[in-house]
Design an enzyme around this catalytic site. Structure first.
Site, short mmCIF file in Angstrom:
data_model
loop_
_atom_site.label_atom_id
_atom_site.label_comp_id
_atom_site.label_asym_id
_atom_site.label_seq_id
_atom_site.Cartn_x
_atom_site.Cartn_y
_atom_site.Cartn_z
N ASN A 1 -2.94 2.67 -11.48
CA ASN A 1 -1.50 2.57 -11.98
C ASN A 1 -1.11 3.36 -13.13
O ASN A 1 -0.32 3.32 -14.03
CB ASN A 1 -1.31 1.01 -12.56
CG ASN A 1 -1.75 0.16 -11.76
OD1 ASN A 1 -0.87 -0.03 -10.76
ND2 ASN A 1 -2.66 -0.89 -11.94
N TRP B 1 -2.92 -0.71 -3.45
CA TRP B 1 -3.04 -2.34 -3.47
C TRP B 1 -1.87 -2.80 -3.10
O TRP B 1 -0.82 -2.30 -3.16
CB TRP B 1 -3.44 -2.47 -5.08
CG TRP B 1 -2.37 -2.26 -6.14
CD1 TRP B 1 -2.89 -1.14 -7.08
CD2 TRP B 1 -1.51 -3.06 -6.89
NE1 TRP B 1 -1.78 -1.12 -8.11
CE2 TRP B 1 -0.99 -2.19 -8.15
CE3 TRP B 1 -0.94 -4.24 -6.61
CZ2 TRP B 1 0.01 -3.13 -8.67
CZ3 TRP B 1 0.08 -4.76 -7.25
CH2 TRP B 1 0.43 -4.21 -8.51
N GLY C 1 1.74 -8.27 -1.10
CA GLY C 1 1.17 -9.64 -1.35
C GLY C 1 1.67 -10.61 -0.17
O GLY C 1 1.72 -11.93 -0.40
N LEU D 1 0.77 -5.05 1.80
CA LEU D 1 1.46 -6.02 2.39
C LEU D 1 2.70 -6.72 1.32
O LEU D 1 3.12 -7.75 1.70
CB LEU D 1 0.73 -7.07 3.20
CG LEU D 1 0.08 -6.52 4.25
CD1 LEU D 1 -0.87 -7.68 4.83
CD2 LEU D 1 0.48 -5.73 5.35
N TYR E 1 -10.66 -10.22 -12.36
CA TYR E 1 -10.15 -11.13 -11.07
C TYR E 1 -10.62 -12.67 -11.08
O TYR E 1 -11.91 -12.79 -11.58
CB TYR E 1 -10.72 -10.48 -9.72
CG TYR E 1 -9.77 -9.07 -9.68
CD1 TYR E 1 -8.40 -8.91 -10.34
CD2 TYR E 1 -10.35 -8.34 -8.48
CE1 TYR E 1 -8.04 -7.74 -9.92
CE2 TYR E 1 -9.46 -7.31 -8.16
CZ TYR E 1 -8.34 -6.94 -8.90
OH TYR E 1 -7.61 -5.83 -8.78
N LEU F 1 6.05 -8.62 2.94
CA LEU F 1 6.28 -7.72 4.08
C LEU F 1 6.53 -8.26 5.40
O LEU F 1 7.03 -8.02 6.51
CB LEU F 1 5.57 -6.60 4.27
CG LEU F 1 5.34 -5.40 3.45
CD1 LEU F 1 4.66 -4.21 3.71
CD2 LEU F 1 6.84 -5.15 2.85
N1 LIG Z 1 -5.01 -2.01 -9.18
C1 LIG Z 1 -4.59 -3.10 -9.54
O1 LIG Z 1 -3.67 -3.15 -10.53
C2 LIG Z 1 -4.40 -4.05 -8.42
C3 LIG Z 1 -3.20 -5.04 -8.23
C4 LIG Z 1 -3.34 -6.24 -7.28
C5 LIG Z 1 -4.26 -6.06 -6.23
N2 LIG Z 1 -5.20 -5.00 -6.59
C6 LIG Z 1 -6.12 -4.92 -5.30
O2 LIG Z 1 -5.66 -4.87 -4.14
C7 LIG Z 1 -6.18 -5.98 -3.13
C8 LIG Z 1 -5.12 -6.41 -1.90
O3 LIG Z 1 -3.83 -6.94 -2.84
P1 LIG Z 1 -3.24 -8.04 -2.29
O4 LIG Z 1 -4.09 -9.07 -2.12
O5 LIG Z 1 -1.85 -8.10 -2.99
O6 LIG Z 1 -2.89 -7.32 -0.79
P2 LIG Z 1 -1.81 -7.71 0.44
O7 LIG Z 1 -2.40 -7.41 1.82
O8 LIG Z 1 -0.42 -7.05 0.04
O9 LIG Z 1 -1.53 -9.34 0.20
C9 LIG Z 1 -2.53 -10.23 0.76
C10 LIG Z 1 -2.00 -11.62 0.76
O10 LIG Z 1 -1.01 -11.75 1.75
C11 LIG Z 1 -1.22 -12.96 2.64
N3 LIG Z 1 -0.85 -12.70 3.96
C12 LIG Z 1 0.21 -13.38 4.64
N4 LIG Z 1 0.33 -12.93 6.02
C13 LIG Z 1 -0.76 -11.81 5.84
C14 LIG Z 1 -1.03 -11.34 7.06
N5 LIG Z 1 -0.52 -11.44 8.31
N6 LIG Z 1 -2.04 -10.31 6.88
C15 LIG Z 1 -2.55 -10.07 5.71
N7 LIG Z 1 -2.22 -10.82 4.66
C16 LIG Z 1 -1.33 -11.60 4.68
C17 LIG Z 1 -2.76 -13.02 2.32
O11 LIG Z 1 -2.80 -14.24 2.77
P3 LIG Z 1 -4.31 -14.92 3.59
O12 LIG Z 1 -5.32 -14.57 2.70
O13 LIG Z 1 -3.86 -16.10 3.88
O14 LIG Z 1 -4.32 -14.00 4.65
C18 LIG Z 1 -2.88 -12.59 0.73
O15 LIG Z 1 -2.51 -13.75 0.03
C19 LIG Z 1 -6.54 -7.08 -4.08
O16 LIG Z 1 -7.61 -7.98 -3.55
C20 LIG Z 1 -7.24 -6.23 -5.32
O17 LIG Z 1 -8.62 -5.86 -4.97
C21 LIG Z 1 -5.13 -4.19 -7.37
#
Ligand SMILES: NC(=O)c1ccc[n+]([C@@H]2O[C@H](COP(=O)([O-])OP(=O)(O)OC[C@H]3O[C@@H](n4cnc5c(N)ncnc54)[C@H](OP(=O)(O)O)[C@@H]3O)[C@@H](O)[C@H]2O)c1
Length: 298
Positions: free
Chosen positions: A160, A208, A213, A211, A54, A216
């Protein structure tokens, strides 16, 4: 909010896990990072999801620097990390091609590097980040056993993996989870046996990008806009936010997923936690499935 078992023998994690993937993009000082961690803990979000890669191999160090400002906090946290991807990155000049490496030597070295970066003596959970065509299941089992015996990693899982890939590795070594992408725009794990397998084994998935990213909630294609409209409608009827409804959609599944919230904003973490008190009915749940797929269930 208490921790809950991910599998019968542990680990116990908070039902909403904080994802640290994007932390390097937040450009926070160590003190601000510590404040983010503490505010998560105040909300009951005590589990944190990492990976060696990361932030271009930087996030675990950023988190460890923050933790070093309040070392006693470690005892209240559960730390999850991943390994097995080798990125082409300035930090790894020997890598010519992005590839996977699930050799015992790499898994052990990667876990030990994660411990040093996070400034901790143990990981609560370590996952193989992606399925590796060159994975030798016996060799991975030996690496896991060696890390477990040394007290460096408490529990192991994958991310995955298809059900068949999971079955193969689980035939050699105990696995406690499969961390997968799932939301109304990515419904495959509901229908390809991934969630069925975990429910059968009484292992809870970690989810993961719950939302998508952020898709949604804003932007995206026609399917994303359909989901946004239905989320808003259900959210208004329950007087909660759309993000809360998106998390509740995952929490409604009988395999009892643990979503990973990836926001730097504590208010967004709060919206995720609020979903623990919201149970969608089957029609609300299906309306979101339908919005994602563009058709009604058969
Ligand atoms: N195992 C894997 O292959 C894999 C792959 C990807 C991720 N992950 C893990 O999954 C975690 C979550 O993934 P993700 O960051 O893509 O999650 P997510 O909750 O789907 O997306 C978060 C992103 O959405 C934005 N966002 C916009 N509006 C939002 C709202 N109302 N509420 C919350 N977020 C909002 C956030 O920006 P703001 O910060 O400005 O709120 C942030 O950039 C990662 O941190 C990682 O630990 C694992």
């Amino acid at each position: 909010m208490n921790t809950e078992l991910l599998a019968a023998g542990g680990p116990a994690l908070s039902p909403i896990v904080a994802g640290a993937w994007r932390m390097a993009d937040w450009h926070l000082t160590a003190a601000q990072r510590l404040r983010w961690i503490e505010q998560c803990v105040e909300l009951g979000v005590t589990s944190f999801d990492h990976a060696d890669i990361y932030g271009g191999y930087a996030v675990e160090t950023l988190f460890g620097e923050a933790l070093a400002l309040a070392p006693a906090l470690r005892e209240r946290l559960q730390l999850v990390s991943k390994c097995g991807i080798r990125l082409v990155d300035r930090a790894r000049p020997a890598h010519r091609v992005k590839h996977y490496d699930t050799s015992a030597a790499h898994l052990i070295a990667s876990a030990e590097a994660s411990l040093r970066a996070l400034r901790t003596d143990r990981l609560d959970l370590l996952l193989i980040h992606r399925p590796d065509a060159l994975m030798d299941a016996d060799e991975v089992a030996r690496a896991f056993e060696s890390l477990r015996a040394a007290g460096k990693v408490r529990h192991f899982g994958v991310s995955n993996f298809t059900p068949a890939q999971f079955e193969l590795l689980a035939s050699r070594t105990p696995l406690v989870t499969n961390q997968i992408e799932l939301h109304p725009l990515r419904r495959e794990p509901i229908h390809d046996g991934t969630l069925d397998q975990l429910q059968r084994l009484r292992l809870r998935p970690m989810i993961w990008s719950p939302l998508a990213g952020g898709a949604l909630l804003a932007g995206g294609d026609a399917a994303a806009r359909r989901v946004q409209a239905v989320l808003a409608e259900i959210a208004a009827s329950h007087r909660v936010s759309s993000a809360t409804v998106a998390f509740a959609w995952l929490l409604r599944l009988p395999s009892r997923p643990l979503p990973l919230a990836g926001s730097r904003r504590i208010e967004a973490l709060r919206e995720a936690v609020a979903a623990l008190a919201l149970r969608l009915d089957a029609q609300e749940w299906t309306a979101l499935w339908q919005a994602g797929s563009g058709q009604e269930v058969p």
